[in-house]
Motif scaffolding. Sequence first.
Motif, short mmCIF file in Angstrom:
data_model
loop_
_atom_site.label_atom_id
_atom_site.label_comp_id
_atom_site.label_asym_id
_atom_site.label_seq_id
_atom_site.Cartn_x
_atom_site.Cartn_y
_atom_site.Cartn_z
N THR A 4 1.52 6.63 -6.75
CA THR A 4 1.49 5.19 -6.54
C THR A 4 1.98 4.43 -7.77
O THR A 4 2.82 3.52 -7.67
CB THR A 4 0.07 4.74 -6.16
N LEU A 26 -3.55 -2.89 -3.48
CA LEU A 26 -2.40 -2.11 -3.92
C LEU A 26 -1.87 -1.23 -2.79
O LEU A 26 -2.63 -0.51 -2.14
CB LEU A 26 -2.80 -1.22 -5.10
N THR A 27 -0.57 -1.30 -2.53
CA THR A 27 0.07 -0.37 -1.60
C THR A 27 0.10 1.01 -2.22
O THR A 27 0.55 1.17 -3.35
CB THR A 27 1.50 -0.82 -1.28
N ARG A 28 -0.39 2.00 -1.51
CA ARG A 28 -0.53 3.33 -2.08
C ARG A 28 0.50 4.30 -1.49
O ARG A 28 0.93 4.16 -0.35
CB ARG A 28 -1.94 3.88 -1.85
N ILE A 29 0.85 5.27 -2.29
CA ILE A 29 1.76 6.33 -1.88
C ILE A 29 0.95 7.59 -1.61
O ILE A 29 0.17 8.03 -2.47
CB ILE A 29 2.81 6.61 -2.97
N GLN A 30 1.11 8.16 -0.42
CA GLN A 30 0.39 9.37 -0.06
C GLN A 30 1.35 10.56 -0.06
O GLN A 30 2.22 10.66 0.79
CB GLN A 30 -0.24 9.24 1.33
N GLN A 79 -1.49 -3.63 -11.19
CA GLN A 79 -2.18 -3.87 -9.91
C GLN A 79 -2.84 -5.25 -9.97
O GLN A 79 -4.06 -5.35 -10.11
CB GLN A 79 -3.18 -2.75 -9.63
N ARG A 120 5.68 2.49 -8.48
CA ARG A 120 5.66 1.07 -8.87
C ARG A 120 6.43 0.86 -10.16
O ARG A 120 7.20 -0.10 -10.31
CB ARG A 120 4.22 0.59 -9.03
N GLU A 148 -2.25 11.05 -5.47
CA GLU A 148 -1.97 9.76 -4.82
C GLU A 148 -1.90 8.66 -5.88
O GLU A 148 -1.01 7.80 -5.86
CB GLU A 148 -3.06 9.44 -3.80
N GLY A 149 -2.84 8.69 -6.84
CA GLY A 149 -2.83 7.70 -7.91
C GLY A 149 -1.61 7.82 -8.80
O GLY A 149 -1.01 6.81 -9.21
N GLU A 177 -7.36 -2.80 -7.02
CA GLU A 177 -7.06 -1.56 -6.29
C GLU A 177 -6.99 -1.78 -4.78
O GLU A 177 -6.17 -1.17 -4.10
CB GLU A 177 -8.11 -0.50 -6.62
#
Length: 524
Positions: A134, A107-111, A100, A138, A130-131, A104
Amino acid sequence: MQLLRTRSDLLAWRRAQRGPVHFVPTMGALHAGHLSLIRRAAEPRGGGRPVVLVSVYVNPLQFGPQEDFQRYPRDLDADAGLAGGGGAQALFAPAVAEIQPGGEDALTRIQPPAALLRSLCAPGRPGHFEGVATVVVRLLALVRPQRLLLGEKDWQQLVILRRVLADLGLATVVEGCPTVREADGLACSSRNSYLTSGERRQAAVLPAALRAIRASLTREPGADQPSARLDDPATRLRQELEGAGAVVEYAQLVAAHSLAPLTHPRGLCVLAAAIRCGPSRLIDHTFLMSRSPIVAIDGPAGAGKSTVTRALARRLGLLYLDTGAMYRAVTWWVRHQGVDPADAAAVGRCLEGLDLQLVVDRVGEPRVRINGHEVSEAIRGPQVTAQVSQVAAHGCVREALTAQQRSMGQRGGLVAEGRDIGTAVFPDAELKVFLTATVAERARRRASDLEQRGFPVPPLAELEAQIAERDHLDSTREVAPLVQAADAEELVTDGMTIEAVIQALVDLFRQRVPEEAWPDPGPA
């Protein structure tokens, strides 16, 4: 083994790889569970040996404010030694800034889907999955592996990551591997190292309680099927854990793939719990099945269903139900009786007192007997092949054989193939596959089969016309037409070896039935 510390190192290493790459992401503090993943990743697939990459990255995004990010065990030298000894060719151990670089906030996050976050660990660990998603996405973008190896111990994580990768259209195959346990039954975990001897004895009640409840639900002496007599196994699990002095965060019964809470065991489900012992939060689970799994493989004639279904059954330790052989045997009997296969009434009379048996000979090969006649080879001849679709289209034939097949499937534990197995015979099968190939490919295979059996080989154009006509008849007949079930996976096998098709089927099966629920029987 190469140690890669930066994204540049990783990308340069990845460009140098020519074969398949299998990836095992970890947070380090490697143990026997990680080692089993690395060894599995190193196994040859389809005749080729993959290159294995392990990552060690303590992901700050998946730790809550009061969790153990700072004290999480870290020993890169030990991790490198274990990874290399397990068969890894490279270890990627980046700093947080490599994953990252903008922090943080940048950072593009994945839900993950909200429906998968309503049970088990998710409510008590907001933002955790989510963490995880993400960072894993990546890492996958950097590594571009053919396979991602994950432990079934973190079942919710495995379900979520499979869903995320599918929704994003990522082609990586997610392979789950069974939980590895220590001598006292505890699931291997980096956090086990926090436990004192007293806390460890207390923690061991979790796997013991899960085993006991599964045993009470699964089999009574002499029974073939789960008894499912316990109304609320989650409540019983909580009571046993609290009775042993454990601090219970949750004890739940959920559907294995939707993670929706259940009150009674139904289908494939997961009984899971999280407890706290001293500074450690420990999770564990067991799988419950209402019956052994069923695989239903549909598809047009000449798609290779019989060949791969037989091999798949051996690979998974399931019984092979050759429904096509059953219809061929009836067709042979109709011809043997001199009956017109188009005369439904006459064909129906041939079914009176029918004695049709599917057996396995002394060397494990399936054999077919009908009314005292051994017909295993005879039913594969071109005369039977030319008329089996016509005979199978009669309602009386379908009704008689479908009833017999359903009876054979009540206990589960089988792989069946045909042209309406997933739609008419086993609509509740754990895995449904529509196995197909182009008309040209099926004609080529048919010509090769006829030649090997010593029969005359018609021109390919003639075989293609016969196959196309049979497809039309099978898909337009009134009784049980050939259609793809709405929830079936289509597998087009043009250009695939038999081994590749079987591996693809195993991958599909394991997406639905984890090894902990139905263990791999191993080599014969």
